[in-house]
Design a protein around this motif. Structure first.
Motif, PDB file in Angstrom:
ATOM      1  N   LEU A   1       3.088  46.195 -58.435  1.00  0.00           N
ATOM      2  CA  LEU A   1       3.343  45.431 -59.659  1.00  0.00           C
ATOM      3  C   LEU A   1       2.035  44.982 -60.314  1.00  0.00           C
ATOM      4  CD1 LEU A   1       6.358  43.274 -58.438  1.00  0.00           C
ATOM      5  CD2 LEU A   1       6.431  45.088 -60.158  1.00  0.00           C
ATOM      6  N   PHE A   2       1.029  44.634 -59.499  1.00  0.00           N
ATOM      7  CA  PHE A   2      -0.266  44.209 -60.027  1.00  0.00           C
ATOM      8  C   PHE A   2      -0.951  45.370 -60.757  1.00  0.00           C
ATOM      9  CE2 PHE A   2      -4.814  43.103 -59.605  1.00  0.00           C
ATOM     10  CZ  PHE A   2      -4.797  41.837 -60.184  1.00  0.00           C
ATOM     11  N   GLU A   3      -0.904  46.549 -60.162  1.00  0.00           N
ATOM     12  CA  GLU A   3      -1.514  47.724 -60.784  1.00  0.00           C
ATOM     13  C   GLU A   3      -0.790  48.073 -62.090  1.00  0.00           C
ATOM     14  OE1 GLU A   3      -4.241  49.143 -59.960  1.00  0.00           O
ATOM     15  OE2 GLU A   3      -4.568  48.042 -58.101  1.00  0.00           O
ATOM     16  N   GLN A   4       0.535  47.934 -62.101  1.00  0.00           N
ATOM     17  CA  GLN A   4       1.287  48.198 -63.335  1.00  0.00           C
ATOM     18  C   GLN A   4       0.879  47.217 -64.433  1.00  0.00           C
ATOM     19  OE1 GLN A   4       5.448  48.021 -62.307  1.00  0.00           O
ATOM     20  NE2 GLN A   4       5.445  50.007 -61.285  1.00  0.00           N
ATOM     21  N   ALA A   5       0.714  45.950 -64.055  1.00  0.00           N
ATOM     22  CA  ALA A   5       0.313  44.943 -65.038  1.00  0.00           C
ATOM     23  C   ALA A   5      -1.080  45.239 -65.585  1.00  0.00           C
ATOM     24  CB  ALA A   5       0.358  43.547 -64.408  1.00  0.00           C
TER      25      ALA A   5
ATOM     26  N   GLN B   1       1.590  48.048 -68.275  1.00  0.00           N
ATOM     27  CA  GLN B   1       3.010  48.365 -68.157  1.00  0.00           C
ATOM     28  C   GLN B   1       3.792  47.093 -67.845  1.00  0.00           C
ATOM     29  OE1 GLN B   1       3.405  51.375 -65.145  1.00  0.00           O
ATOM     30  NE2 GLN B   1       1.853  52.687 -66.055  1.00  0.00           N
ATOM     31  N   GLU B   2       4.994  47.027 -68.391  1.00  0.00           N
ATOM     32  CA  GLU B   2       5.853  45.878 -68.123  1.00  0.00           C
ATOM     33  C   GLU B   2       6.614  46.157 -66.837  1.00  0.00           C
ATOM     34  OE1 GLU B   2       9.370  43.234 -70.277  1.00  0.00           O
ATOM     35  OE2 GLU B   2       8.218  44.705 -71.417  1.00  0.00           O
ATOM     36  N   GLY B   3       6.139  45.590 -65.747  1.00  0.00           N
ATOM     37  CA  GLY B   3       6.739  45.860 -64.451  1.00  0.00           C
ATOM     38  C   GLY B   3       8.079  45.184 -64.276  1.00  0.00           C
ATOM     39  N   THR B   4       9.025  45.894 -63.677  1.00  0.00           N
ATOM     40  CA  THR B   4      10.335  45.328 -63.372  1.00  0.00           C
ATOM     41  C   THR B   4      10.243  44.571 -62.053  1.00  0.00           C
ATOM     42  OG1 THR B   4      11.394  47.205 -64.448  1.00  0.00           O
ATOM     43  CG2 THR B   4      12.760  45.863 -62.992  1.00  0.00           C
ATOM     44  N   PRO B   5      10.802  43.359 -61.974  1.00  0.00           N
ATOM     45  CA  PRO B   5      10.770  42.618 -60.711  1.00  0.00           C
ATOM     46  C   PRO B   5      11.324  43.462 -59.559  1.00  0.00           C
ATOM     47  CG  PRO B   5      11.603  41.223 -62.482  1.00  0.00           C
ATOM     48  CD  PRO B   5      11.473  42.594 -63.049  1.00  0.00           C
ATOM     49  N   ARG B   6      10.686  43.341 -58.434  1.00  0.00           N
ATOM     50  CA  ARG B   6      11.083  44.135 -57.266  1.00  0.00           C
ATOM     51  C   ARG B   6      11.727  43.260 -56.218  1.00  0.00           C
ATOM     52  NH1 ARG B   6       8.402  49.011 -56.549  1.00  0.00           N
ATOM     53  NH2 ARG B   6       9.787  49.164 -54.733  1.00  0.00           N
ATOM     54  N   ASP B   7      12.856  43.709 -55.702  1.00  0.00           N
ATOM     55  CA  ASP B   7      13.475  43.027 -54.567  1.00  0.00           C
ATOM     56  C   ASP B   7      12.726  43.427 -53.303  1.00  0.00           C
ATOM     57  OD1 ASP B   7      15.258  41.968 -56.303  1.00  0.00           O
ATOM     58  OD2 ASP B   7      17.035  42.968 -55.506  1.00  0.00           O
ATOM     59  N   SER B   8      12.394  42.441 -52.488  1.00  0.00           N
ATOM     60  CA  SER B   8      11.660  42.708 -51.264  1.00  0.00           C
ATOM     61  C   SER B   8      12.086  41.683 -50.210  1.00  0.00           C
ATOM     62  CB  SER B   8      10.148  42.641 -51.518  1.00  0.00           C
ATOM     63  OG  SER B   8       9.431  43.125 -50.415  1.00  0.00           O
ATOM     64  N   GLU B   9      11.282  41.550 -49.176  1.00  0.00           N
ATOM     65  CA  GLU B   9      11.632  40.635 -48.087  1.00  0.00           C
ATOM     66  C   GLU B   9      10.353  40.098 -47.448  1.00  0.00           C
ATOM     67  OE1 GLU B   9      15.290  41.020 -45.190  1.00  0.00           O
ATOM     68  OE2 GLU B   9      13.575  42.084 -44.325  1.00  0.00           O
ATOM     69  N   LEU B  10      10.340  38.796 -47.208  1.00  0.00           N
ATOM     70  CA  LEU B  10       9.233  38.156 -46.504  1.00  0.00           C
ATOM     71  C   LEU B  10       9.682  37.789 -45.095  1.00  0.00           C
ATOM     72  CD1 LEU B  10       7.875  35.740 -49.271  1.00  0.00           C
ATOM     73  CD2 LEU B  10       6.957  37.974 -48.618  1.00  0.00           C
ATOM     74  N   THR B  11       8.817  37.986 -44.146  1.00  0.00           N
ATOM     75  CA  THR B  11       9.137  37.666 -42.753  1.00  0.00           C
ATOM     76  C   THR B  11       8.159  36.612 -42.254  1.00  0.00           C
ATOM     77  OG1 THR B  11       9.913  39.920 -42.391  1.00  0.00           O
ATOM     78  CG2 THR B  11       9.471  38.579 -40.435  1.00  0.00           C
TER      79      THR B  11
ATOM     80  N   GLY C   1      -7.351  37.870 -62.453  1.00  0.00           N
ATOM     81  CA  GLY C   1      -6.507  37.939 -61.265  1.00  0.00           C
ATOM     82  C   GLY C   1      -5.046  38.058 -61.650  1.00  0.00           C
ATOM     83  N   GLY C   2      -4.185  37.660 -60.730  1.00  0.00           N
ATOM     84  CA  GLY C   2      -2.751  37.751 -60.974  1.00  0.00           C
ATOM     85  C   GLY C   2      -2.007  36.586 -60.355  1.00  0.00           C
ATOM     86  N   ILE C   3      -0.843  36.271 -60.925  1.00  0.00           N
ATOM     87  CA  ILE C   3       0.044  35.247 -60.378  1.00  0.00           C
ATOM     88  C   ILE C   3       1.316  35.944 -59.922  1.00  0.00           C
ATOM     89  CG2 ILE C   3       1.337  33.135 -60.841  1.00  0.00           C
ATOM     90  CD1 ILE C   3      -0.651  32.451 -63.000  1.00  0.00           C
TER      91      ILE C   3
ATOM     92  N   ILE D   1      10.226  39.717 -56.551  1.00  0.00           N
ATOM     93  CA  ILE D   1       8.799  39.520 -56.813  1.00  0.00           C
ATOM     94  C   ILE D   1       8.491  39.818 -58.283  1.00  0.00           C
ATOM     95  CG2 ILE D   1       6.458  40.190 -56.177  1.00  0.00           C
ATOM     96  CD1 ILE D   1       7.513  41.094 -53.486  1.00  0.00           C
ATOM     97  N   HIS D   2       7.841  38.851 -58.945  1.00  0.00           N
ATOM     98  CA  HIS D   2       7.361  39.016 -60.316  1.00  0.00           C
ATOM     99  C   HIS D   2       5.834  38.865 -60.289  1.00  0.00           C
ATOM    100  CE1 HIS D   2      11.496  37.987 -61.910  1.00  0.00           C
ATOM    101  NE2 HIS D   2      11.524  37.443 -60.709  1.00  0.00           N
ATOM    102  N   VAL D   3       5.122  39.674 -61.052  1.00  0.00           N
ATOM    103  CA  VAL D   3       3.659  39.585 -61.114  1.00  0.00           C
ATOM    104  C   VAL D   3       3.220  39.583 -62.584  1.00  0.00           C
ATOM    105  CG1 VAL D   3       1.464  40.699 -60.567  1.00  0.00           C
ATOM    106  CG2 VAL D   3       3.307  40.715 -58.888  1.00  0.00           C
ATOM    107  N   VAL D   4       2.394  38.615 -62.946  1.00  0.00           N
ATOM    108  CA  VAL D   4       1.787  38.583 -64.280  1.00  0.00           C
ATOM    109  C   VAL D   4       0.285  38.417 -64.103  1.00  0.00           C
ATOM    110  CG1 VAL D   4       3.812  37.652 -65.446  1.00  0.00           C
ATOM    111  CG2 VAL D   4       2.113  36.091 -64.497  1.00  0.00           C
ATOM    112  N   LEU D   5      -0.466  38.855 -65.099  1.00  0.00           N
ATOM    113  CA  LEU D   5      -1.925  38.757 -65.022  1.00  0.00           C
ATOM    114  C   LEU D   5      -2.379  37.328 -65.309  1.00  0.00           C
ATOM    115  CD1 LEU D   5      -3.022  42.039 -66.826  1.00  0.00           C
ATOM    116  CD2 LEU D   5      -2.798  41.618 -64.368  1.00  0.00           C
ATOM    117  N   LEU D   6      -3.439  36.919 -64.641  1.00  0.00           N
ATOM    118  CA  LEU D   6      -4.066  35.622 -64.857  1.00  0.00           C
ATOM    119  C   LEU D   6      -5.307  35.834 -65.711  1.00  0.00           C
ATOM    120  CD1 LEU D   6      -4.119  32.596 -64.114  1.00  0.00           C
ATOM    121  CD2 LEU D   6      -5.487  33.196 -62.105  1.00  0.00           C
ATOM    122  N   ARG D   7      -5.397  35.117 -66.840  1.00  0.00           N
ATOM    123  CA  ARG D   7      -6.510  35.311 -67.766  1.00  0.00           C
ATOM    124  C   ARG D   7      -7.303  34.017 -67.938  1.00  0.00           C
ATOM    125  NH1 ARG D   7      -5.657  40.212 -70.259  1.00  0.00           N
ATOM    126  NH2 ARG D   7      -3.522  41.011 -70.183  1.00  0.00           N
ATOM    127  N   ASP D   8      -8.594  34.175 -68.258  1.00  0.00           N
ATOM    128  CA  ASP D   8      -9.430  33.000 -68.470  1.00  0.00           C
ATOM    129  C   ASP D   8      -9.401  32.584 -69.941  1.00  0.00           C
ATOM    130  OD1 ASP D   8     -11.026  34.774 -69.840  1.00  0.00           O
ATOM    131  OD2 ASP D   8     -12.702  34.701 -68.449  1.00  0.00           O
TER     132      ASP D   8
END
Length: 523
Positions: free
Chosen positions: A226-230, A234-244, A269-271, A255-262
Motif C-alpha cells: 500500500l505504501f508503494e502504491q501511494a 495510485q489510490e490504494g484500496t484498503p487491505r484486509d489482513s491480520e495482526l498476531t 513517510g507514511g501513516i 489496513i489504510h496507508v496515506v503519505l505523510l508530508r511536511d
C-alpha cells in the motif's frame, strides 16, 4: 502611482550589508520614495515604531535579531501590523519562502531580482495597504523591551505548539484503531497504544523496525504494498489482513496507508491505520452461515412441496371422478366441491412455490408467444367469477378496442392476473367492485395492467413487504393476516422475469390498486 504620492511614501530598508542597503536605497530614491535604513533587527523594529514607514524591506540574517523575529513582532502589534513587509534575502532554500510568509510577511523576494520587479512589488503592496487600526505613540521601544516582546511571542507559540502536540498525542493514544507512522525507509517512527495492544508490544520496541519485523510477514507485506502504491500516486484500496500478538492472539484488521508530508508538501513517510474489523468478520461469518441455512431451508421446502404435488394430484383426480360413480345427495355434493376447491387451491400454492424457486435460481424458461390481451383478461376474470358471485361482488373490465399483441408467457400472465384478482375479491366486502383494466400509454411502449378493489386498503409501510415471499400484512379487523404471502411474491417474480415491474397504490379505507407493466415488443 503619481510622483507626489510616491514622494510622500517612506520605505524602511533593514539590511546589515551597507552595499545592499545602498543599492536598495538608490533604486527606491530613483523611483521617488523616501528611504530610512537600519543595520540590525532591533534597530529595524525601533525605526518601524519611530518612523511608521509605509513599507518595510527586511533581510533575514541580521545582527541582534533576525528578520523573521522582526516581522513576527511587528505583525503581532496592532499599532504597526498594517505596514506591508517584504522579506528580501540571499537565501533561496525551499523553506525560506515558507517561513517568511508564515511569520506574516506580505511578499518574499530573493536578492538579485531586477529593480523593476522590486518596484512593482512595492507599488502593489502600497496600493493594497490598509490604514492603521490603532494610532499609538511614535516613541521607539528600547532593545530590552523589544527582546522581551519577541521572547513572549516565542513562548506563546511554543506553548501553543506544545498543547497541539499533546492534544494530537492524546487523540492518537485513545483511538480504538491502531496507528503507525513510517519514515521513507519504511521503518517505524511511532505507534499508538491501540496498535501496541494488538501486537502485545511496547512502543519503544517497535521504533526503528521494518514493517515485517514490527507487524509480521503478512501485514507487513500489505503495508509495504500500500505504501508503494501511494508513492506511485495510485489510490490504494484498503487491505484486509491480520495482526498476531506475542501471546498468539489474532486481530483481523483493515489496513489504510496515506503519505505523510511536511510543510513544503514533500513526502517524508507514511501513516498506516489498522482498523479492528473483528465484528465485521464475525458478522460476515454469521451471514455465510445464515446463507447456508437459508439454502437448506429452500432445498427442504422445494423437496417437500415437490413430493406433495404427485399425491395431491392423485387425490384431486379421485375426488373429481367421485361424481361419476353414483348419485350424491346435496350435502355430499357440497362437501365434495369444498374438498376439490381446497385441493385446487393447495395445488396452485404448490405450483407457485415450485415456479418461484425456479425463477429465483434462473432455471424457469418462459414460453413466449403473441398474447391476445383481451383474451387473457377474459380468461382471468372467468376463473374468479364464481368467487365474485358468492360474495356479491361486481367485476368490471376495461380494455381498449383492438389492443396490440403482447409477447409473454400466457400461462404465467393469467396466473399473475388470477392471483391479483383473487386477492382483490377476497379482501373486498360484499357489494364491492373489482376492476381489471389495461392501458397502453403513448409515451412508453408497454402494457399497464391494473387490478382495483374497494376493500379496506393496505398500510403504506407494508407496500414493500407484501411482495416478499411469505410477507403478510395484518388487517385492521381482528388482526387477521392477509393471504399466505405467496401469491404476490409469485406475481413479482413472474412480472420481473418478463422484464416488467409491479407496484401498489393504496390508502386505508379507500381500497387498493395493484399495477404491473410489461414491455411491448419482442422479449
Amino acid at each position: 502611482m503619481i510622483a507626489t504620492e510616491v514622494e510622500s511614501k517612506t520605505v524602511l530598508v533593514a539590511d546589515d550589508s551597507p552595499v545592499v542597503a545602498a543599492l536598495l536605497s538608490r533604486v527606491l530614491h530613483g523611483a521617488g520614495y523616501r528611504v530610512v535604513k537600519a543595520a540590525d533587527g532591533i534597530a529595524a523594529a525601533q525605526q518601524a515604531y519611530r518612523e511608521r514607514p509605509d513599507l518595510i524591506i527586511l533581510d533575514i540574517t541580521m545582527p541582534r535579531m533576525n528578520g523573521y523575529h522582526v516581522c513576527r513582532l511587528l505583525k503581532s502589534d496592532p499599532v504597526v501590523a498594517h505596514i506591508p513587509v517584504i522579506i528580501l534575502t540571499g537565501s533561496d532554500r525551499r523553506g525560506t519562502e515558507f517561513w517568511s510568509l508564515h511569520t506574516g510577511a506580505d511578499a518574499f523576494m530573493v536578492k538579485g531580482a531586477e529593480p523593476a520587479e522590486l518596484l512593482q512589488t512595492v507599488e502593489r503592496l502600497l496600493a493594497a495597504a490598509l490604514p492603521a487600526m490603532i494610532v499609538g505613540s511614535t516613541e521607539a521601544p528600547g532593545p530590552e523591551e523589544i527582546l522581551s516582546k519577541v521572547s513572549a511571542l516565542m513562548d506563546g507559540e511554543l506553548y501553543a505548539n506544545t498543547i497541539g502536540r499533546i492534544e494530537l498525542k492524546t487523540v492518537l493514544q485513545n483511538l480504538h484503531d491502531g496507528v503507525l507512522t513510517l519514515n521513507m525507509q519504511q521503518r517505524v517512527s511511532n505507534a499508538n497504544h491501540a496498535l501496541c495492544q494488538m501486537l502485545g508490544a511496547k512502543p519503544e520496541r517497535l521504533l526503528g523496525l521494518s514493517c515485517t519485523e514490527a507487524l509480521g510477514e503478512t501485514a507487513g507485506a500489505h503495508v509495504q504494498e500500500l505504501f508503494e502504491q501511494a508513492l506511485a500516486g495510485q489510490e490504494g484500496t484498503p487491505r484486509d489482513s491480520e495482526l498476531t500478538s506475542q501471546d498468539g492472539t489474532r486481530t483481523p484488521v483493515a489496513i489504510h496507508v496515506v503519505l505523510l508530508r511536511d510543510y513544503l508538501d514533500a513526502t517524508v513517510g507514511g501513516i498506516c491505520l489498522f482498523q479492528d474489523i473483528t465484528r465485521r468478520k464475525e458478522t460476515e461469518a454469521l451471514y455465510e452461515k445464515l446463507k447456508v441455512l437459508d439454502q437448506l431451508k429452500e432445498d427442504l421446502t422445494h423437496m417437500i412441496v415437490h413430493d406433495l404435488r404427485t399425491p395431491l394430484t392423485s387425490l384431486l383426480g379421485g375426488l373429481q371422478t367421485m361424481g361419476s360413480l353414483g348419485d350424491l345427495n346435496t350435502d355430499q355434493l357440497e362437501f365434495l366441491e369444498m374438498s376439490i376447491s381446497g385441493g385446487e387451491t393447495l395445488l396452485r400454492m404448490i405450483n407457485d412455490l415450485l415456479d418461484m424457486s425456479k425463477m429465483e435460481d434462473g432455471s424457469l424458461a418462459l414460453e413466449y408467444a403473441s398474447v391476445d390481451v383481451g383474451g387473457v383478461v377474459d380468461r382471468s376474470l372467468q376463473q374468479i367469477d364464481a368467487l365474485a358471485r358468492d360474495k356479491g361482488l361486481s367485476l368490471e373490465r376495461h380494455v381498449p378496442d383492438g389492443p396490440p399483441l403482447l409477447s409473454a408467457d400466457e400461462d404465467k400472465l393469467v396466473r399473475v392476473l388470477v392471483n391479483l384478482l383473487g386477492n382483490a375479491a377476497k379482501f373486498t366486502p360484499p357489494g364491492g367492485t373489482v376492476t381489471l383494466s389495461v392501458d397502453f400509454p403513448v409515451e412508453v411502449p408497454e402494457a399497464v395492467f391494473a387490478v382495483r378493489d374497494t376493500g379496506e386498503g393496505i398500510p403504506r409501510e407494508a407496500f414493500g413487504r407484501i411482495f416478499e415471499k411469505f410477507g403478510q400484512v395484518e388487517t385492521r379487523k381482528a388482526g387477521r393476516k392477509m393471504s399466505t404471502g405467496l401469491g404476490l411474491a409469485f406475481c413479482k417474480l413472474a412480472v420481473e422475469a418478463h422484464g416488467g415491474r409491479i407496484w401498489v397504490e393504496s390508502e386505508l379505507g379507500q381500497g387498493s390498486t395493484f399495477f404491473f407493466a410489461l414491455p411491448l415488443g419482442p422479449p
